[in-house]
Scaffold this motif. Structure first.
Motif, PDB file in Angstrom:
ATOM      1  N   HIS A   1       0.719  -0.982   0.143  1.00 54.31           N
ATOM      2  CA  HIS A   1      -0.032   0.067  -0.019  1.00 54.31           C
ATOM      3  C   HIS A   1       0.982   1.099  -0.148  1.00 54.31           C
ATOM      4  O   HIS A   1       2.024   1.177   0.402  1.00 54.31           O
ATOM      5  CB  HIS A   1      -0.917   0.060   1.194  1.00 54.31           C
ATOM      6  N   ILE A   2       0.263   2.330  -0.565  1.00 50.87           N
ATOM      7  CA  ILE A   2       1.036   3.703  -0.678  1.00 50.87           C
ATOM      8  C   ILE A   2       1.135   4.207   0.681  1.00 50.87           C
ATOM      9  O   ILE A   2       0.129   4.571   1.593  1.00 50.87           O
ATOM     10  CB  ILE A   2       0.411   4.631  -1.421  1.00 50.87           C
TER      11      ILE A   2
ATOM     12  N   TYR B   1      -5.653  -1.726  -6.100  1.00 56.32           N
ATOM     13  CA  TYR B   1      -5.381  -0.750  -5.245  1.00 56.32           C
ATOM     14  C   TYR B   1      -6.332  -0.557  -4.259  1.00 56.32           C
ATOM     15  O   TYR B   1      -7.414  -0.445  -4.312  1.00 56.32           O
ATOM     16  CB  TYR B   1      -5.375   0.533  -6.094  1.00 56.32           C
TER      17      TYR B   1
ATOM     18  N   ASN C   1      -2.606  -0.068  -9.419  1.00 51.65           N
ATOM     19  CA  ASN C   1      -1.898  -0.934  -8.834  1.00 51.65           C
ATOM     20  C   ASN C   1      -0.850  -1.309  -9.695  1.00 51.65           C
ATOM     21  O   ASN C   1       0.302  -1.862  -9.404  1.00 51.65           O
ATOM     22  CB  ASN C   1      -2.486  -2.037  -7.936  1.00 51.65           C
TER      23      ASN C   1
ATOM     24  N   PHE D   1       1.561   1.164  -9.376  1.00 53.58           N
ATOM     25  CA  PHE D   1       2.215   1.121  -8.023  1.00 53.58           C
ATOM     26  C   PHE D   1       3.142  -0.238  -7.626  1.00 53.58           C
ATOM     27  O   PHE D   1       4.055  -0.081  -6.739  1.00 53.58           O
ATOM     28  CB  PHE D   1       1.075   1.194  -6.900  1.00 53.58           C
ATOM     29  N   GLN D   2       2.964  -1.098  -8.529  1.00 52.17           N
ATOM     30  CA  GLN D   2       3.711  -2.273  -8.197  1.00 52.17           C
ATOM     31  C   GLN D   2       5.295  -1.923  -8.574  1.00 52.17           C
ATOM     32  O   GLN D   2       6.382  -2.387  -8.191  1.00 52.17           O
ATOM     33  CB  GLN D   2       3.487  -3.394  -9.229  1.00 52.17           C
TER      34      GLN D   2
ATOM     35  N   ILE E   1       6.595   1.281  -7.866  1.00 60.57           N
ATOM     36  CA  ILE E   1       6.754   2.616  -6.853  1.00 60.57           C
ATOM     37  C   ILE E   1       7.121   2.143  -5.458  1.00 60.57           C
ATOM     38  O   ILE E   1       7.905   2.583  -4.740  1.00 60.57           O
ATOM     39  CB  ILE E   1       5.434   3.235  -6.849  1.00 60.57           C
TER      40      ILE E   1
ATOM     41  N   LEU F   1       5.133   7.261  -2.279  1.00 55.66           N
ATOM     42  CA  LEU F   1       4.732   8.123  -3.513  1.00 55.66           C
ATOM     43  C   LEU F   1       5.415   9.374  -3.011  1.00 55.66           C
ATOM     44  O   LEU F   1       4.632  10.536  -2.988  1.00 55.66           O
ATOM     45  CB  LEU F   1       3.134   8.485  -3.562  1.00 55.66           C
TER      46      LEU F   1
ATOM     47  N   GLY G   1       8.710   8.766  -6.806  1.00 57.71           N
ATOM     48  CA  GLY G   1       7.613   7.785  -6.944  1.00 57.71           C
ATOM     49  C   GLY G   1       6.480   8.486  -7.790  1.00 57.71           C
ATOM     50  O   GLY G   1       5.982   7.941  -8.603  1.00 57.71           O
TER      51      GLY G   1
ATOM     52  N   PHE H   1       5.115   7.498 -11.324  1.00 56.75           N
ATOM     53  CA  PHE H   1       3.796   7.356 -11.608  1.00 56.75           C
ATOM     54  C   PHE H   1       3.417   7.864 -13.030  1.00 56.75           C
ATOM     55  O   PHE H   1       2.588   7.501 -13.918  1.00 56.75           O
ATOM     56  CB  PHE H   1       2.907   7.791 -10.436  1.00 56.75           C
TER      57      PHE H   1
END
Length: 387
Positions: free
Chosen positions: A32-33, A146, A273, A276-277, A279, A283, A287, A291
């Motif tokens: 998770h972010i 996500y 996601n 995000f995989q 990152i 963020l 990041g 993105f």
């Protein structure tokens, strides 16, 4: 083992590091972010602090290794509307140890009992149900969506050994966008599409708040039978749209109207996601650059449906299939980069919606479970009632 309340920046850092140890051998896991999670525990960012409170802890073992974490919270608007005052726990991560997990559960239970709670639900969010809600019990082979749960299989045993019981299950579904609509729904949808009273259109960002009001109108009619439903104010609908705006593709958000009045909506977002995989849960400025790179590169080729609603007067008429057909046509003509639709999540307390989604040719993607633990062993446990 030593339980430590998260109070300092160093504690916060450890809170976010613990999952990396738990999942270090799991290639499916996407963190998770951390900035998103921090908003949950920020009194200025999370409106639930207006009528609630939250706390979190980390757990250190005898070798000074950090082996678990947990949060507990009370949403007083909801807690006292239950048969017994009920709090919540969430953001649970732990090594495969009954001693460690029980220490975390007992800490949350003690804090909640001190605040007059008689039960606790978990793992849940100190916020809306669309994020961080439930325990994964089936579908471990699939990548997490996500802000949705993903946990190791052994967590189920840790919860159930402590005495948690299933309050309700949540199902996520998927279907290939190229798959045809089942014939039964296609015929019913075609009848809808021939009725000139119906119109379908996707959201336009420059009219976002007009669509927010249409969303609210349908939502308040379609969700009124849900437990503890209070109705959505205009300010909340506008807030939802504002939060979605940075990642929304306006051609993934559709509304149906009958004689110009909103009667249904389908809201989907790019499955970020998939970005995000790359990152690694942070963020920060770097990041954000990653993105933006992956966003414009078109890394997202899946979408996830976060809300699907039809007003009661227009249910069982084929409108569900008609709006899906409108979305499918959009995908085939313009939004060709999207390959799979994932629908998140539908509770087992909503059999009508489950039937609709099954009839649209979906397959089960994941099964999650929301547990409840009664503090009094002699208290009567009841599952969530169907709507």
């Amino acid at each position: 083992m030593t339980i430590i309340e998260v109070k300092s920046a160093a504690h916060v850092k450890l809170f976010h590091q613990i999952p990396f140890e738990i999942y270090k051998k799991d290639s499916n896991w996407i963190p998770h972010i951390k900035q998103d999670i921090e908003k949950v525990f920020n009194e200025k960012e999370n409106k639930f602090f207006r009528h609630g409170e939250a706390v979190r802890w980390i757990l250190k073992d005898e070798k000074n290794m950090y082996v678990g974490r947990i949060a507990a919270f009370i949403n007083r608007k909801k807690a006292f509307s239950e048969k017994q005052p009920t709090g919540g726990l969430g953001f649970f991560e732990c090594i495969n140890s009954q001693d460690a997990s029980f220490k975390l559960f007992e800490t949350a239970k003690k804090w909640l009992k001190e605040r007059e709670m008689e039960a606790m639900d978990g793992p849940i969010n100190f916020g809306e149900r669309d994020r961080y809600w439930g325990l994964l019990i089936d579908g471990f082979e699939n990548r997490p969506i996500y802000a949705n749960p993903y946990q190791p299989p052994y967590y189920q045993k840790l919860f159930e050994d402590y005495g948690f019981k299933t309050y309700f299950e949540q199902y996520m579904y998927s279907r290939k966008i190229s798959d045809d609509i089942p014939e039964k729904y296609k015929k019913r949808s075609e009848r809808i599409l021939k009725d000139k009273g119906y119109t379908f259109r996707h959201l336009e960002k420059n009219k976002m708040f007009d669509y927010a009001e249409d969303f609210r109108t349908v939502y308040n009619k379609a969700w009124k039978t849900h437990s503890n439903f209070k109705g959505m104010p205009a300010s909340q609908a506008r807030s939802i749209m504002r939060k979605m705006k940075p990642i929304m593709d306006e051609k993934l958000i559709w509304f149906a109207y009958y004689n110009s009045k909103p009667v249904a909506f389908f809201i989907a977002l790019p499955e970020i996601n998939q970005i995000f995989q790359h990152i690694n849960g942070n963020l920060n400025w770097f990041g954000k650059l990653k993105f933006l790179y992956h966003k414009f590169k078109g890394t997202c080729n899946n979408v996830f449906g976060i809300a699907f609603g039809v007003t009661p007067d227009f249910q069982k008429k084929g409108l569900e299939g008609a709006i899906i057909m409108a979305v499918k046509e959009q995908f085939e003509i313009e939004s060709k980069q999207y390959k799979e639709l994932i629908i998140t999540w539908i509770g087992d307390f909503n059999p009508k919606m489950i039937k609709i989604v099954n009839n649209l040719g979906t397959k089960k993607y994941m099964t999650l479970r929301t547990y409840r633990k009664m503090f009094d062993k002699n208290a009567t446990f009841e599952r969530c009632k169907s709507i």
